[in-house]
Design an enzyme around this catalytic site. Structure first.
Site, mmCIF file in Angstrom:
data_model
loop_
_atom_site.group_PDB
_atom_site.id
_atom_site.type_symbol
_atom_site.label_atom_id
_atom_site.label_comp_id
_atom_site.label_asym_id
_atom_site.label_seq_id
_atom_site.Cartn_x
_atom_site.Cartn_y
_atom_site.Cartn_z
ATOM 1 N N THR A 1 -10.997 2.810 -6.551
ATOM 2 C CA THR A 1 -11.618 2.149 -7.662
ATOM 3 C C THR A 1 -12.147 0.701 -7.287
ATOM 4 O O THR A 1 -11.379 -0.097 -6.396
ATOM 5 C CB THR A 1 -10.475 1.540 -8.814
ATOM 6 O OG1 THR A 1 -9.495 0.705 -8.092
ATOM 7 C CG2 THR A 1 -9.761 2.889 -9.270
ATOM 8 N N ASP A 2 -13.171 -0.073 -8.006
ATOM 9 C CA ASP A 2 -13.244 -1.324 -7.855
ATOM 10 C C ASP A 2 -11.868 -1.934 -8.350
ATOM 11 O O ASP A 2 -11.157 -1.577 -9.010
ATOM 12 C CB ASP A 2 -14.602 -1.966 -8.747
ATOM 13 C CG ASP A 2 -15.183 -3.001 -8.088
ATOM 14 O OD1 ASP A 2 -14.390 -3.783 -7.318
ATOM 15 O OD2 ASP A 2 -16.236 -3.624 -8.311
ATOM 16 N N TRP A 3 -11.827 -3.244 -7.703
ATOM 17 C CA TRP A 3 -10.389 -4.043 -7.857
ATOM 18 C C TRP A 3 -10.348 -4.273 -9.431
ATOM 19 O O TRP A 3 -11.139 -5.027 -9.871
ATOM 20 C CB TRP A 3 -10.611 -5.233 -7.162
ATOM 21 C CG TRP A 3 -9.787 -5.069 -5.773
ATOM 22 C CD1 TRP A 3 -8.781 -5.899 -5.278
ATOM 23 C CD2 TRP A 3 -10.039 -4.029 -4.873
ATOM 24 N NE1 TRP A 3 -8.357 -5.309 -3.927
ATOM 25 C CE2 TRP A 3 -9.073 -4.329 -3.691
ATOM 26 C CE3 TRP A 3 -10.947 -3.036 -4.854
ATOM 27 C CZ2 TRP A 3 -9.142 -3.498 -2.552
ATOM 28 C CZ3 TRP A 3 -11.041 -2.404 -3.419
ATOM 29 C CH2 TRP A 3 -10.126 -2.619 -2.437
#
Length: 818
Positions: free
Chosen positions: A228-230
């Protein structure tokens, strides 16, 4: 599965623990099974490894690393081999800093010039972006570590990026927004992909079964890891079901429990978790092999020189009236502009690199043959007007033969998390240029920014060099171009419209509340301008040289196109030859021409080379929404070789047999798309294109606010405290901007104002949990005392649970929960 035997030894809890981070940048380890953690670090154009005080916003300083030119700059090189070499250098530095996964390159399309993260992306064209990304990935991964292509997919605005729903038709999705990722997966063989924050046609990309399962895993056979993106995880169980291996950063075990519960209650099968664990283990074990060898020290001087080489080949000469360039060493030069004193050389946000060196224009000038008669700042980089600065600059300019003017956009205008408000260069810089023109018309402007801008002053400069964001060695590279030590060979990887109103997404950018509609379909960038006959200031693929090139003797067959290029000038140079293809059938709407190949050729003065650009599987294909697959239309195709998208030097025709697929559209129902004039499509025609009703694009202000609503929506919350907090945030932003704390003001908009409530949990690394968030939402929705009681109760439970865990594991917590 490759690690079936190891996985059978793991408990359900251990397997679930691997699915989220150990901390902000590291994965979880399992000591008893010799499974080590690995380190992920930002790094599209340089390693950003934070040893302490980790954050994803670029607030805290990272270890020193070479700051290479950004992707927007590198794309102008049109050189796959150069990108691969730069990737090789990035890979070496990643290994030296013990980074297993380098979070880059970014390959989202430049749908609008205003998208705040354009500096981090390659192009408006998926073929060019994909090819350059594939080269960079191969270079990075040649050292045994992993690149991580991002952000998958259709992530083309920063405003409300964590909750916006992107509405796009299937054909446009495939041809424009997924093709670069397809090339990165199939040709670059990236080991890791980062999912985007946004929703796509109603589902968060991380949970979107269509792009994650059907396309990425099914059609492209991707066997690597999706991260995932952060803070980009919405529903962890749905993400796991879609094939997301790793959620970052840590959630202190909260989402691991959700996975365990989902398996125990039968919501998902354990073999889905096992598959994800297997892929993650493969990433861990394969990338840690390189660290078992003795790592070599990096020669920072050599890497600095490489950064300069990339910049030299990526800088674009846009105008050279009266051959004012290269600068004559006998000319007296006045250097003016704040960017000459303090370079604008990289973007802002998670990609900020702490450079090993930073060349300064004023220092490098002393090493060149340029006779500088002095420097004046001329303007304040953040837009504050000053007649005194203009007057001082004009006094210096009067004494010079040539004015060398450094202008551009500042760091807070182009930043992750925020889109630009317009395409304009600050007014105080335009006023300076107008004043300089009155006293000395021999102006060479050096432009530094990460995306297309309006250039109303084009007739007041004789020379225009676009340096983009050219990294830590950019200052010297620019001067090498200006003096003729290096012949410019960069060509634009994006179109420069005359004005923002001319752009195809003008009426639909950005999405402000619930959704953003991609009504222009496949007509982005030059695909729109060329098809709709809209004039641009500088076309896609455009760039000048200090020499001239002639094209001749085109020969086309079923395998590709061959032709000759001659350097007809007096100095050696590099030329980018571009292959465009246009289908002559009118049965299916298409852009007038599309880039399908390119090559960069080095030629001595007077030299001729024979060049071949082969056709590939993407040359003639289109995506048919009726058959739901790639098809070829049987038709005559115009085969064009150009020096830019609007400068065709050679043309020929070729008939291609088709696949016989049924026509996907009724021409009468889609007049805007068949004409190519798709910049202001009605909602009814767009719904015909996508085959369904579009969702309501505005917030429902009658419903209570929930996890995926944003802090900005507190303006109409039922809770008085929430409305007060909203006004306080707005005031703080305005006040900080006014007193010059613009970076902090931007941070408020990015990390507070547009943040969905779930981000409070996902981005705080376990400091807050979903139970505590439920209490906050009660307060927001008008139940202040009930919400506060719930918040404090959940906080107490969380602290007790943490103490129990510390006693069980024999560890002590370094941090304290809220």
């Amino acid at each position: 599965m490759k690690y079936k035997d190891l996985i059978t030894k793991m408990t359900l809890e251990e397997k679930a623990s691997l699915m989220s981070g150990k901390d902000f940048w590291q994965t979880q380890d399992i000591e008893r099974l010799d499974i080590n953690n690995i380190f992920l670090a930002d790094g599209p154009h340089g390693i950003r490894k934070q040893a302490e005080a980790a954050d994803h916003l670029g607030l805290n300083e990272s270890l020193q690393a070479t700051c290479f030119p950004t992707a927007a700059t590198v794309a102008n090189s049109w050189n796959e081999e150069l990108g691969e070499t730069m990737g090789d250098y990035l890979g070496k530095e990643a290994v030296a800093q013990k980074v297993n996964v380098l979070l880059g390159p970014g390959i989202n399309m430049k749908r609008s010039p205003l998208a705040g993260r354009n500096f981090e992306y390659f192009s408006e064209d998926p073929y060019l972006a994909g090819k350059l990304a594939a080269g960079m990935i191969r270079g990075i991964q040649s050292h045994g570590i992993s690149a991580c292509v991002k952000h998958f997919a259709v992530n083309n605005q920063e405003e409300r990026r964590m909750s916006i729903d992107t509405i796009v038709d299937e054909r446009t999705l495939r041809e424009i927004y997924l093709t670069a990722f397809e090339i990165a997966v199939k040709e670059g063989e990236t080991k890791t992909i980062m999912s985007a924050y946004n929703m796509l046609n109603g589902a968060y990309t991380n949970e979107n079964l269509h792009i994650m399962r059907d396309i990425l895993r099914g059609e492209w056979d991707f066997e690597g890891v999706v991260v995932t993106d952060w803070g980009g995880s919405n529903d962890r169980v749905a993400g796991l079901a879609a094939g997301n291996e790793l959620e970052m950063p840590t959630t202190a075990g909260e989402t691991n429990e959700e996975i365990i519960a989902a398996i125990k209650n039968g919501k998902i099968k354990e073999n889905i978790l096992d598959e994800c664990v297997d892929r993650l283990l493969d990433l861990v074990f394969t990338t840690e092999e390189v660290f078992k060898k003795e790592s070599k020290e990096i020669d920072i001087n050599e890497h600095h020189e490489m950064a300069q080489r990339v910049a030299e080949e990526s800088i674009v000469l846009l105008k050279n009236e009266d051959n004012i360039l290269p600068l004559n060493k006998d000319k007296k030069i006045a250097v003016i502009g704040d960017f000459a004193k303090e370079a604008r050389y990289q973007g802002a946000g998670s990609s900020i690199v702490n450079p090993t060196f930073l060349d300064n224009t004023l220092d490098v000038l002393k090493e060149s043959n340029i006779e500088s008669i002095g420097f004046e700042q001329g303007f304040d980089r953040y837009g504050k007007k000053s007649k005194k600065k203009i007057d001082e600059a004009c006094s210096l300019a009067k004494e010079a033969d040539v004015v060398l003017l450094y202008i551009g956009l500042d760091e807070v205008t182009e930043a992750e998390g925020l889109d630009r408000e317009n395409m304009a260069i600050p007014e105080n810089q335009i006023e300076l240029l107008d004043a300089l023109f009155e006293v000395n018309p021999n102006i060479v402007a050096v432009l530094s920014c990460g995306a297309a801008v309006e250039i109303p002053f084009i007739n007041k400069v004789k020379g225009l060099v676009h340096a983009y964001l050219s990294g830590q060695a950019g200052a010297k590279a620019i001067l090498k171009i200006l003096t003729g030590d290096v012949n410019p060979s960069g060509k634009l990887a994006e179109s420069f419209p005359v004005r923002f109103e001319d752009t195809p997404s003008y009426h639909q950018f950005p999405g402000k509340e619930v959704s953003v509609e991609y009504r222009e379909g496949p007509f982005i960038g030059y695909r729109y301008y060329d098809t709709a006959n809209v004039d641009v200031l500088f076309p896609f693929g455009y760039g000048l040289s200090y020499t001239t090139f002639e094209y001749s003797n085109i020969q086309v067959n079923k395998d590709g196109v061959t032709f000759n290029i001659t350097n007809s000038g007096e100095v050696a140079g590099l030329e980018v030859a571009q292959l465009y293809v246009g289908c002559q059938s009118k049965d299916i709407f298409r852009p007038k021409k599309e880039l399908k190949g390119f090559t960069k050729v080095s030629l001595h003065a007077g030299e001729t080379k024979t060049v071949t650009i082969p056709f590939d599987d993407k040359t003639f294909r289109y995506f048919n929404v009726k058959t739901n697959q790639w098809e070829i239309e049987g038709a005559d195709y115009n085969i064009m070789i150009g020096a830019s998208s609007s400068d065709m030097r050679l043309e020929d025709n070729l008939f291609i047999d088709g696949t016989g697929a049924p026509l996907p559209y009724n021409k009468e129902n889609l007049p805007s798309y068949y004409s190519g004039k798709a910049n202001n499509v009605s909602v009814e025609e767009f719904e015909t294109l996508i085959g369904r009703k579009v969702p309501v694009a505005t917030w429902d202000r009658t419903k209570p606010l929930g996890y995926n609503d944003t802090i900005a929506q507190c303006q109409y919350a039922k809770g008085l405290f929430a409305r007060f907090a909203f006004r306080a945030i707005k005031f703080s932003h305005k006040f900080l901007w006014k007193i010059g704390k613009r970076s902090t003001a931007n941070l408020i908009m990015m990390s507070v104002y547009h943040m969905p409530f779930r981000g409070m949990v996902r981005m705080t690394g376990g400091i807050m949990n979903m139970g505590m968030l439920d209490g906050i939402l009660m307060v927001v929705n008008g139940k202040f005392f009930k919400g506060m009681r719930h918040l404090l109760s959940e906080r107490k439970k969380m602290k007790a649970s943490k103490r129990k865990l510390d006693i069980t594991t024999g560890s002590s917590s370094k941090g304290e929960v809220l």
